[in-house]
Each structure stands twice: as C-alpha cells, then as structure tokens.
Design an enzyme around this catalytic site. Structure first.
Site, short mmCIF file in Angstrom:
data_model
loop_
_atom_site.label_atom_id
_atom_site.label_comp_id
_atom_site.label_asym_id
_atom_site.label_seq_id
_atom_site.Cartn_x
_atom_site.Cartn_y
_atom_site.Cartn_z
N GLU A 90 -65.15 -10.42 -13.54
CA GLU A 90 -65.22 -11.38 -14.64
C GLU A 90 -65.15 -12.79 -14.05
O GLU A 90 -64.31 -13.07 -13.19
CB GLU A 90 -64.06 -11.15 -15.61
CG GLU A 90 -63.97 -12.19 -16.72
CD GLU A 90 -62.79 -11.93 -17.67
OE1 GLU A 90 -62.38 -10.76 -17.79
OE2 GLU A 90 -62.29 -12.88 -18.28
N GLU A 142 -62.32 -21.71 -20.29
CA GLU A 142 -61.43 -21.26 -21.36
C GLU A 142 -60.52 -22.42 -21.73
O GLU A 142 -60.13 -23.22 -20.88
CB GLU A 142 -60.57 -20.08 -20.92
CG GLU A 142 -61.32 -18.80 -20.67
CD GLU A 142 -60.37 -17.66 -20.34
OE1 GLU A 142 -60.15 -16.81 -21.22
OE2 GLU A 142 -59.85 -17.63 -19.20
#
Length: 413
Positions: A159, A164
C-alpha cells in the site's frame, strides 16, 4: 465486501517526533532525493482523468469503480460507501466531488473509488490536485494498493498512501508505505506541515509520489519531503515493484482519526481537480502493467497463448498475465516473454498485430505519441487500433493510418 487494510493507530510520542523530523532537511535517513527537480523536467504525461463533464454526471466508468458498504472497513469507520451521485459526481467545472453526508437518520454516507483492473501504473509520478474536506473525524485519502489485492492479501499486496489527512490536524498531511512487517500502526511514514500552518482544506494542493524501482518520494505542491527505499524496510520485503491501482475516498470516523463531534459540520466535500500519471524517464512508458484503450478495456494476448502468431485483441480487464505488458526502453512492448509484432513485417493499413518471438526488427518497435497517446509503429508510420474501430471484448487489433481518434488512444503502464 472486502475489509479495509489500513489499521492506523495514533502515533506514539516517539513516532510523532520522528515524523516531524522528516520536515527538517537532514534530520532523517528518509531524506528526499536531490534529483527531484531534474526528474520533474523529464516527466511525460501518460494518463489522466481531468473530470470534465456535465454537472451531476458520474465519474468515468472506464477509469473508476465504486466500492460500497457500511461494515467499518477494518477501522471501525462509520460511513456507508455508495455509488450514488449524492456522494460522487462531477461538478461541471472540471472537478470530481466526493461528498460525505450525515443522513436524516443520523447515519453517514460517502464514496470510495478505485481504478482496479482499469488503470494500474507501475512507476512514474502519480499525482492529484485536491481540496480536502475538514472537521473532526473526517478522513480523506488518495492512495494505492498492489494490483494483486485481494488475492494477495494486505499488507503483502503493498500500500502506498500518497496523501492522508485526519480532521484534527488540518495543517498536516501524511504519506506512508504499508508492507509485510511494517503496516498498520507501524508503517514507513512521515508528515508534511503546511508552510504557513494553514489548513489544507482552505485551497487546492497537489499531492504526489515519484515512484521508481526501489524507491518512493512524496511531495506536496512540488516540495519533496521524504523518500523511502528498499533499504528502509527493516529487512522486510519491498513489495512496490509491481502495478498498483489508485483509490480516492473520504471516510467518517475510525480508530485513527476518531469520530465526529459537535464541531463537525456536514456535508463535507473532497474536490479533485485531476488525477495524473507521468513517466519519469520521458519515454511515455517504461513500466509493467495493463495497456488500456480509451474506454478502459485491456490489450490482451488471445487465450493467453504464447505461440508465434497469437492474435492481439481487446478483452475485459481481468488481471491475468496475458494483460501484463512491459514497455521496454528499446521500443518493444512485451507480454508472456514475447513481443507485440506487426504480422509479416508488413506496413499496409489493416495488417494484423500479433505476438511473436522478439527479434529486434522494425515490426516490433513502437512509440507512444505525446498528445494523441497513439501507439505508433515507426516502420510503417501507422498506429495500433481495434479492427473495425470497435472497442469491445474479443476485437482483434491492426495497424491503421494515424488519425488522433479515441480508438487509437492507449494508456500505458
């Protein structure tokens, strides 16, 4: 519905200090690579979604899937992801808008979109220009997962979190790698603080990774703030030398961001101006992954056969090896150990395209044309297209006069 794979926990004091150290040049072993400015000059656009379309229309189904459900996504999140235009739609001004809502019954809805089996780059600059939402418990993200997921389970799939943000830190964004032995609350991670300490929700910002074999560098508005390499995985596997698909979502609540409170206002919107993928070597390719037509269907070796003369066709994307192409620096385009080839070395329009043992001839040389995104065979001066100009499952391919049309546009890995 599959479960989420990001099990984020609040940073410990030591981890927070380490993350903030990444903001100061020279204080971290994960310092940015010095050649980023040079690389920027060499970048060549190979795919983009500019989100142009009528207000209220759906994002392109050729590029995006909607994942749906309200099962918490592994992080005890609150939202129900839907495919409703109330949660994801174009705004008519060249933007995609993902909207998190509090419904009349007190529940929350939002959207989560992926390019799985449609656009799966390997290497390059992957970037998006985004105006993020705000508020306690709001969790926007732009990130990627390895194309083998879910058959290869997380975190072995890999990932890459490009951006974020958690609402209680309006001035901070995070970039991370999750892989085997360094995932969940213990990823390879760092943070970038707004230079003026302002909220990232106040305006658009460009979030990107420059991704090469063995390294990933994160940047905000062109300012590189961290690099991780295969030497940084604490002896664990580096799982990022493979195709990845992209994800855009806005979560509500969860273990890491916490939950909405009385200060959180709804609806909240993540506005995405564009998502783009660039080659970093100026070649318009250079990776391994799917080659997709302008409608999102995949270039495919018929029947996954490896014999010389096997037809090359369009097929619905399925992730198998017959759709994994390597764009070589020598101009070849390869799958299953053989080359994309113009039959008989012919140059006439209508000549079929096939798989053939690589032999170094002009019949196996291709260039990705900047602007039109055509895949051109220089020997013939003609471009790859589906027979009959029909972009459907099972249609064979040929070379034809280059005309700049959509049926001759190809997205390379």
């Amino acid at each position: 519905m599959r479960t989420e794979h990001r099990f984020r926990t609040p940073l410990s004091l030591a981890a927070a200090v380490a993350a903030l150290a990444l903001l100061v040049p020279g204080t971290s072993s994960a310092a940015p690579a010095p050649a980023e400015a040079e690389a920027a000059a060499q970048a060549t656009l190979v795919w983009s979604d500019e989100f142009n379309g009528p207000s209220g229309s759906a994002p392109s189904a050729a590029n995006w899937n909607h994942e749906t459900g309200d099962h918490g996504w592994g992080n005890n999140e609150l939202q129900n992801y839907t495919n409703s235009r109330a949660n994801s739609a174009l705004d008519g001004n060249g933007n995609l808008v993902i909207t998190a809502r509090r419904e009349a019954d007190g529940s929350y809805t939002s959207a989560r979109m992926t390019t799985q089996n449609k656009v799966q780059p390997q290497y390059g600059r992957v970037e998006a220009r985004i105006k993020i939402p705000r508020g306690q418990g709001i969790w926007p993200a732009f990130w990627m997962l390895g194309s083998g997921f879910p058959d290869t389970p997380w975190p072995n799939s890999g990932e890459i979190d490009i951006m974020e943000n958690i609402g209680r830190e309006p001035h901070m964004v995070h970039g991370s790698l999750h892989g085997p032995g360094y995932s969940g609350g213990n990823p390879l991670t760092g943070s970038y603080m707004h230079p003026q300490g302002w909220s990232f929700a106040d305006d658009f910002h460009t979030f990107a990774v420059d991704w090469r074999p063995g390294s990933v560098t994160w940047s905000v508005n062109g300012n590189a703030y961290q690099t991780y390499t295969s030497a940084d995985t604490r002896g664990n596997p580096w799982v990022y030398d493979q195709p990845f698909f992209m994800i855009l979502n806005v979560a509500v609540g969860g273990n890491w961001p916490g939950y909405p409170d009385g200060s959180t206002q709804f609806p909240q919107q993540m506005v995405v101006d564009y998502v783009r993928v660039y080659s970093l070597d100026g070649s318009g390719g250079g990776g391994t992954g799917t080659i997709t037509a302008s409608n999102g269907i995949c270039l495919d070796v018929a029947g996954a056969q490896t014999g010389d003369g096997t037809p090359i066709q369009l097929a619905n994307c399925n992730g198998n090896q017959a759709q994994q192409w390597t764009v070589g620096s020598d101009g070849t385009v390869r799958a299953l150990g053989k080359c994309l080839d113009v039959a008989g070395g012919a140059t006439g329009a209508g000549t079929r395209v096939q798989l053939w043992t690589c032999n170094g001839t002009g019949a196996q040389r291709w260039t990705h044309v900047s602007g039109s995104q055509a895949l051109r065979n220089p020997q013939s001066g003609r471009c790859l297209q589906p027979v009959g100009r029909t972009q459907s499952d099972g249609t064979r391919t040929e070379i034809a006069n280059c005309d700049g049309s959509a049926v001759q546009r190809w997205n390379l890995p």
